[in-house]
Design a protein around this motif. Structure first.
Motif: not given
Ligand SMILES: Nc1ncnc2c1ncn2[C@@H]1O[C@H](COP(=O)(O)OP(=O)(O)OP(=O)(O)O)[C@@H](O)[C@H]1O
Ligand SMILES: [Mg+2]
Lengths: 400, 248
Positions: B161, B84, B39-45, B19, B193, B17, B14, A400
């Motif tokens: 994505e 992604q 971006n950063g909404a939390g989709k990937t998480t 997430a 997106h 954050v 995290f 990260t």
């Molecule tokens: N491994 C991690 N360690 C710390 N913070 C993290 C980690 N993974 C994600 N985050 C934070 O969690 C939040 C959500 O991230 P995530 O990747 O889930 O967003 P996303 O919706 O997939 O964004 P994107 O559209 O940019 O892919 C963000 O603020 C990111 O910085």
């Protein structure tokens, strides 16, 4: 368990597929070490002795009375002097001490005055290696080799003596008979003859194992970079979501490092033998055994490193940094036995040091396989410790 | 229709954050579900938790009736993940990549080869199957990335994505593939997106922002909440829910 093994093998086969397509990587692993060996063998070729063979000096402090009664040192000295394979010259104990003092003699092996008596009492006698301050390492090694060969043989005699005494009572102890035992052919057939001979100082005999060790560890350490990259690209997570076991990923990665290491052995040892005339010594099996264990320790080192670093960049730095510090500390660049004491001590903390120490013993000083058992055990311990750290700490998520 | 996936109060933090923040939603069988958000909404998480590779701090998910946290092995047999990132080995051919992931998922060598050939055909890469992926165009690499996810014969496919940075031809090919897979019975979770993409593909959409699910429904329902469904675009819906301020 079957699943785990299957996955580890599939994963390692995939890694090898990637490796054999990577020509620069292959050249780095297999050709660069030979370039180093070539260059540094030339540079080190002066390290050996100038004369054909080492002249070994020996002396005894045992009194004439004891000697005539069959003193063990006398028997040993005569046997050594008669051997065509060693060039042993007997000195008067006092003269030898003076010669070392004034620098005209590098060192000698000394039997103390109470030698026979102590052997027979079963209390353990000592043979001393007397060295001049600036004695070259090969002299020290040769004298130590002579002393330990004699000690081993005398030790056996001492055991026989005690055994005889136990069985038949003290009256059965016959010095003359013990002397005959000491004179028996095995006493003279110890491996010392290699030590002084010229090919033992073919510099490639330590540069090749040194650079082999360094590059096996280097390539294994670079696997940490490949693993970090797989974290970054999420292939590791993808594998996990696909049903791959975490330990299977670790063992698969380690297996791939083993294959690469064995490939390095399979190329570099024969290259050493045919192109650099290296000599495996009296126990080639032990040399192979040590190199295999060295590869295992290196492979475990690679997965441990991967479990400790985060980003690809930090993995690269860690791989380069550890390779370039552990190699000199562990005697890959110069033989540890010519290094200062503190460096030799530091070398004990590296797997490289234990591997090189074993290679030097086997390939330079005529040691037997049993003499490097401790080195093998320590290398195995290193491997187990590295693997344990990897199993505890390995993550598949990106940094990260 | 049954729910194939049911997420209940999913949370992940995290360091510092939040997430993902108490997210609950369901995906019906054979549905294409869009997860949208800046971006950063939390989709990937969220996807990482749904696909068993990231343990949630709280909440749980059931997929095909199995808990992601307690029965991850069963879940893994039912899902395919297209991350992604391009999660593949560029040095290897597309075919070798697919065979490798198929075998790791438990297929025999023969099964993996045959499924790889079919799958490469499906994503339009059969004629380049033996070339190293590193030599592919961006769109071709994206298609390999999706193809790999199909090698575990999933019932639920996560596509995070899958269409970033590729031309309309590749994108359309991917749409067609996703629709065909759904036609064969697959359930799909899709993040993007590109709003017109979501509008065209998705049966239902969840909008995330700052880790929370802030809207959920069919595209037409969401449009109706904002204005006239006939003239409102999904982009307007999105901006309406998530605001216009810039994200990290
Ligand atoms: N491994 C991690 N360690 C710390 N913070 C993290 C980690 N993974 C994600 N985050 C934070 O969690 C939040 C959500 O991230 P995530 O990747 O889930 O967003 P996303 O919706 O997939 O964004 P994107 O559209 O940019 O892919 C963000 O603020 C990111 O910085
Ligand atoms: Mg994302």
């Amino acid at each position: 368990m079957r699943l785990l093994v299957r996955q580890a093998f599939i994963l390692s086969a995939k890694d090898m597929r990637v490796f054999v397509r990577d020509w620069p990587g292959m050249a780095f692993a297999l050709i660069l070490p030979l370039v180093f060996v070539f260059g540094f063998s030339l540079a080190f070729s002066g390290v050996g002795p100038d004369d054909e063979r080492l002249r070994l000096a020996v002396a005894t402090e045992e009194s004439a009375a004891e000697e005539s009664a069959g003193g063990l040192s006398r028997q040993t000295l005569d046997a050594l002097a008669a051997s065509p394979e060693t060039d042993v010259r007997e000195w008067d104990a006092g003269e030898a001490a003076a010669a070392v003092e004034d620098g005209s003699l590098d060192g000698y092996v000394l039997f103390p005055g109470d030698f026979t008596q102590r052997v027979l009492s079963g209390g353990g006698a000592e043979i001393r290696v007397m060295l001049a301050g600036g004695a070259p390492p090969e002299t020290e090694a040769a004298l130590r080799g002579l002393a330990s060969a004699v000690a081993g043989r005398i030790g056996a005699i001492s055991l026989i003596a005690q055994g005889t005494a136990e069985l038949a009572g003290p009256a059965a102890l016959d010095l003359a008979e013990l002397g005959r035992l000491a004179e028996a052919p095995p006493l003279i057939s110890f491996s010392i003859e290699r030590v002084g001979s010229r090919e033992a100082f073919n510099a490639s005999n330590f540069t090749l194992p040194g650079y082999l060790t360094m590059f096996v560890f280097f390539i294994a350490a670079m696997s940490a970079e490949a693993i970090a990259r797989e974290r970054q690209t999420q292939t590791l997570e993808r594998l996990l979501a696909n049903g791959a076991r975490r330990p299977a990923i670790i063992f698969g990665k380690m297996l791939a490092s083993l294959y690469r290491g064995f490939l390095q052995l399979a190329v570099l040892w024969p290259a050493g033998i045919f192109a650099f005339s290296i000599d495996f010594g009296v126990s080639p099996v032990a040399v192979i055994g040590v190199s295999v264990m060295m590869v295992v320790a290196a492979a475990a080192f690679g997965v441990m490193l991967a479990s400790l670093v985060g980003s690809v960049k930090s993995a690269t730095s860690a791989a380069v940094f550890t390779s370039l510090t552990l190699a000199p500390l562990g005697g890959c660049w110069w033989p540890l036995f010519v290094a200062p004491e503190w460096l030799q001590t530091l070398g004990l903390f590296t797997p490289h040091g234990w591997a090189n120490d074993a290679f030097n013993k086997l390939m330079l000083f005529g040691a037997q396989g049993a003499d490097v058992a401790a080195n093998l055990a320590v290398l195995a311990l290193f491997a187990a410790a590295f693997l344990a750290v990897a199993l505890l700490r390995f993550r598949s998520a990106p940094a990260t | 229709m049954d729910d194939f996936l049911a997420a209940d109060n999913l949370s992940k933090r995290f360091d510092g954050v939040q997430a993902v923040d108490s997210v609950s939603f369901a995906i019906r069988s054979q549905e294409i579900f869009g997860l949208l958000g800046p971006n950063g909404a939390g989709k990937t998480t969220t996807i990482r938790m749904l696909s068993t590779v990231l343990a949630p701090d709280g909440g749980d998910v059931e997929i095909g009736g199995y808990s992601v946290t307690r029965e991850s092995d069963e879940v893994r047999k039912r899902i395919g993940v297209c991350p992604q990132e391009l999660a593949l080995y560029p040095e290897l051919s597309a075919s070798d990549n697919l065979v490798f992931f198929g075998r790791m998922a438990g297929l025999s060598g023969r099964e993996a080869k045959s499924l790889a050939a079919d799958t490469l055909e499906r994503v339009g890469l059969a004629d380049r199957a033996k070339d190293a992926v590193r030599k592919y165009s961006g769109g071709m690499k994206r298609r390999v990335n999706i193809a790999i996810a199909l090698m575990s014969r999933p019932q639920l496919l996560f596509l995070d994505e899958p269409t970033v940075g590729i031309d309309p031809q590749s994108r359309n090919h991917i749409f067609d593939t996703v629709l065909a897979l759904r036609g064969e019975g697959m359930t799909v979770l899709y993040t993007t997106h590109y709003m017109e993409e979501a509008d065209r593909l998705c049966d239902r959409i969840g909008v995330m922002d700052n880790g929370r699910l802030i809207a959920l429904g069919a595209p037409a329902e969401l449009k109706a909440q904002v204005g006239d469904p006939a003239t409102t675009t999904l982009e307007e819906v999105f901006l309406n829910f998530t605001g216009r301020s810039l994200r990290d």
